[in-house]
Every structure is written in structure tokens, then in C-alpha cells.
Design a protein around this motif. Structure first.
Motif, short mmCIF file in Angstrom:
data_model
loop_
_atom_site.label_atom_id
_atom_site.label_comp_id
_atom_site.label_asym_id
_atom_site.label_seq_id
_atom_site.Cartn_x
_atom_site.Cartn_y
_atom_site.Cartn_z
N TRP A 138 0.86 -1.20 0.00
CA TRP A 138 0.00 0.00 0.00
C TRP A 138 0.88 1.23 0.00
CZ3 TRP A 138 -5.11 -0.52 -0.77
CH2 TRP A 138 -5.63 -1.80 -0.57
N LYS B 278 2.02 4.87 0.92
CA LYS B 278 1.85 5.71 2.11
C LYS B 278 1.26 7.04 1.67
CE LYS B 278 5.66 3.52 4.46
NZ LYS B 278 6.14 2.53 3.51
N LYS B 279 0.24 7.46 2.38
CA LYS B 279 -0.43 8.74 2.06
C LYS B 279 0.26 9.89 2.74
CE LYS B 279 -3.86 7.05 -0.34
NZ LYS B 279 -4.28 7.38 -1.60
#
Length: 188
Positions: A185, A187-188
């Protein structure tokens, strides 16, 4: 750099890659057209983001995709394959990368290296890519001159360059056994 039976290699992408397809591989990369892997899981993970950006730009995936995959392979080398390994980031390595990244630059090197099924050596990551791009663009002087070569290598050496393995032929791909993939995923 190692090239031994059982070596674990990682490939980062916007999608799972269980069966590498050379037709999907880009041409003007460090060691030419081929399927690229590394012994560094961290390096493969960093390439997931790059792969997603390119896939969005070409319309392969939706802009909302915030994950990719690390595909893991085990190497079983074949004695029948021609393998070239650049142990260090030196002038020969630099000229090889420049030859493949820029058409008609060091043509003789590109032709010579095209005889290999697998080429391995150091990788230019995000931190070093600008240095190589500047070199190829002539920012350090005439490309291929001793001054430009020496300056570029001096800029690169302080970096801890990871490795990359380019599998250039179908025969080379057959030496890779898919082990597993891991969803990554962003990273935001």
C-alpha cells in the motif's frame, strides 16, 4: 554481487507479475529491454510507486489505485546463458547505462552487451538518476570524456547503490521461479 542458485530476487510493480513477459518491458532502461529485479526488497518497494505513476500516465490503471505488488522469484542459473556482471559503478558500467538510455550513444557498447541473456550491476535510484541524466545530457562535459566520466562517478560513489538484474531473453526468464507476491500500500 551474487549470481547463485537459490538467490531471492524482487520485482516491484503496479500489478502482480507471476510470469514475466518481455513484450511488456520498456526498451531504454539501464541494461536495455528486459525484466528487472533486485536483491533489495526495499528497492523493489520504492519502484512500486514509480510503476504506479507510469501505469496511471499510460492509462493501464485508474488514478485511484493506491497499491502495487512485490513479486518474489528464486533464481536457478543455467550454464547455457551468457551473463555479464558489473561488480562496481565504474566507467564501463556508466557507458553501458548511457548506451541503453540514449539511442546512438556508445552504439558499440550496446551491440556488445546485446549478446548477453542477463546483465547485472548497480542501479540508479531516485537519488542518483539526476546525476546520470545530467551526464548523458552533457552537463559534466563531453559524454565519454575522461573528465565527464570521472566527475559523474565521483558524484555517484557516495551513494549506496543497490543492485539490479536484467533478464533479457526468454531463456533467462526460465531461470526464475515465482515464489510469492506481496501487496504494498502506498503511504499517504
Amino acid at each position: 554481487m551474487e549470481f547463485k542458485d537459490g538467490l531471492i530476487l524482487y520485482h516491484g510493480s503496479y500489478c502482480k507479475v507471476c510470469e514475466p513477459d518481455l513484450a511488456q518491458c520498456a526498451r531504454r532502461k539501464d541494461f536495455g529491454k528486459g525484466f528487472y529485479l533486485t536483491t533489495s526488497k526495499e528497492q523493489a518497494e520504492s519502484f512500486v510507486k514509480t510503476s504506479i505513476i507510469k501505469a496511471v500516465a499510460t492509462g493501464r490503471i485508474q488514478e485511484s489505485q493506491d497499491y502495487g505488488y512485490i513479486s518474489v522469484f528464486k533464481l536457478t542459473p543455467s550454464q547455457k546463458l551468457a551473463v555479464h556482471i558489473y561488480e562496481d559503478a565504474n566507467v564501463d558500467w556508466l557507458h553501458c547505462i548511457a548506451a541503453y538510455r540514449k539511442k546512438k550513444l556508445f552504439n558499440e557498447i550496446e551491440k556488445q552487451m546485446d549478446q548477453y541473456d542477463i546483465i547485472a550491476g548497480k542501479i540508479a535510484d531516485d537519488a542518483t538518476n539526476a546525476t546520470l541524466t545530467a551526464y548523458i545530457g552533457g552537463a559534466y562535459g563531453v559524454v565519454g570524456s575522461r573528465e565527464a566520466d570521472d566527475f559523474c562517478i565521483r558524484q555517484l560513489l557516495p551513494n549506496k547503490l543497490k543492485d539490479q538484474y536484467c533478464f533479457k531473453t526468454v531463456e533467462a526468464i526460465k531461470c526464475l521461479e515465482f515464489v510469492e507476491d506481496e501487496k504494498i500500500w502506498l503511504k499517504k
